[in-house]
Scaffold this motif. Sequence first.
Motif, mmCIF file in Angstrom:
data_model
loop_
_atom_site.group_PDB
_atom_site.id
_atom_site.type_symbol
_atom_site.label_atom_id
_atom_site.label_comp_id
_atom_site.label_asym_id
_atom_site.label_seq_id
_atom_site.Cartn_x
_atom_site.Cartn_y
_atom_site.Cartn_z
ATOM 1 N N ARG A 62 8.671 20.001 164.057
ATOM 2 C CA ARG A 62 7.833 18.967 163.463
ATOM 3 C C ARG A 62 6.852 19.575 162.463
ATOM 4 O O ARG A 62 6.635 19.022 161.376
ATOM 5 C CB ARG A 62 7.077 18.232 164.588
ATOM 6 C CG ARG A 62 6.167 17.105 164.112
ATOM 7 C CD ARG A 62 6.816 16.193 163.111
ATOM 8 N NE ARG A 62 8.087 15.664 163.566
ATOM 9 C CZ ARG A 62 8.951 15.028 162.779
ATOM 10 N NH1 ARG A 62 8.682 14.879 161.488
ATOM 11 N NH2 ARG A 62 10.069 14.557 163.266
ATOM 12 N N ALA A 63 6.264 20.724 162.794
ATOM 13 C CA ALA A 63 5.344 21.391 161.865
ATOM 14 C C ALA A 63 6.059 21.783 160.581
ATOM 15 O O ALA A 63 5.484 21.717 159.485
ATOM 16 C CB ALA A 63 4.736 22.621 162.534
ATOM 17 N N ASP A 107 6.581 18.647 158.484
ATOM 18 C CA ASP A 107 5.308 18.138 157.972
ATOM 19 C C ASP A 107 4.844 18.859 156.710
ATOM 20 O O ASP A 107 4.009 18.336 155.972
ATOM 21 C CB ASP A 107 4.224 18.261 159.053
ATOM 22 C CG ASP A 107 4.387 17.236 160.163
ATOM 23 O OD1 ASP A 107 5.166 16.276 159.980
ATOM 24 O OD2 ASP A 107 3.743 17.390 161.223
ATOM 25 N N GLN A 108 5.347 20.072 156.465
ATOM 26 C CA GLN A 108 4.920 20.844 155.301
ATOM 27 C C GLN A 108 5.690 20.498 154.025
ATOM 28 O O GLN A 108 5.323 20.942 152.941
ATOM 29 C CB GLN A 108 5.090 22.350 155.580
ATOM 30 C CG GLN A 108 4.211 22.882 156.682
ATOM 31 C CD GLN A 108 2.744 22.586 156.422
ATOM 32 O OE1 GLN A 108 2.173 23.016 155.433
ATOM 33 N NE2 GLN A 108 2.125 21.824 157.319
ATOM 34 N N GLU A 115 6.861 15.433 149.381
ATOM 35 C CA GLU A 115 7.641 14.203 149.311
ATOM 36 C C GLU A 115 8.649 14.307 148.173
ATOM 37 O O GLU A 115 8.398 14.915 147.151
ATOM 38 C CB GLU A 115 6.711 13.006 149.087
ATOM 39 C CG GLU A 115 5.793 12.715 150.257
ATOM 40 C CD GLU A 115 4.982 11.451 150.031
ATOM 41 O OE1 GLU A 115 5.211 10.782 148.993
ATOM 42 O OE2 GLU A 115 4.123 11.141 150.869
ATOM 43 N N THR A 132 16.266 12.391 159.418
ATOM 44 C CA THR A 132 15.159 12.251 158.471
ATOM 45 C C THR A 132 15.648 11.820 157.097
ATOM 46 O O THR A 132 14.985 11.027 156.407
ATOM 47 C CB THR A 132 14.397 13.583 158.362
ATOM 48 O OG1 THR A 132 13.963 13.987 159.675
ATOM 49 C CG2 THR A 132 13.186 13.452 157.458
#
Length: 233
Positions: A63-64, A67-68, A71, A94
């Motif tokens: 998840r980390a 998250d980085q 977009e 995703t």
Amino acid sequence: MKGLVSSPVPRIPELLHRTLFRTFSLLGPRAQGKVLHRYFDWWHRRPDPWSLATDSYERRKYRATLDQLPEGTYARILEVGCAEGVFTQMLAMTWPDAGITGLDVSERALGRARERASGDGARVRFVHADLLGYEERDRYDLVFCAETLYYIGRGDRLRRASERLRSLLAPGGVLVLVHPWPEAERLHGFIDGSPTVTKLAERVERDASRPYAVSVYRAGAGPSRPQMTSAVS
């Protein structure tokens, strides 16, 4: 990033593990490849030997990592060292419209990865190869390489592996490296020093015994300074 996180003393199994692979890196490229193939097939004699699908630490790290990411639309994604496809499955969920390739040296692991991804159709595929031997003409919008570079070795081999990762990026493509901290400083060094990529972000996560760094790069030079963060898992 130096000084942002403490560095715990490595556990004995980890020291032995890394000593073993430093020894492997003394072999010639072809011999090393054969040893790694056999080694990881042996490890995958039972399903999920590192508990990637169930361990809470691994789930937090996945998840980390996601998250980085900046977009954007990623039509073609490559995961180097995909093992049994646990993270590959997260990527498929995703980005449901992306074509995804998983690369690994263990045919046993890839067999289970294909079973895991059986519902995703032809857009998710798996290739039995190592990074340096992978032949691919197309380029990728997003490339992941996690917990892999320390198997390559040092010096010229690490440099060639880093060059290979850069060469797999499409124009503007994003490269994500995830490795133990502070060893990541050495493992990511050739990418950090490359004039052909821009470092977008780096996040260091502290766990009770296994800190790691997530480093994110984009193909193409740029003036922006990377976003550096330090966090406690």
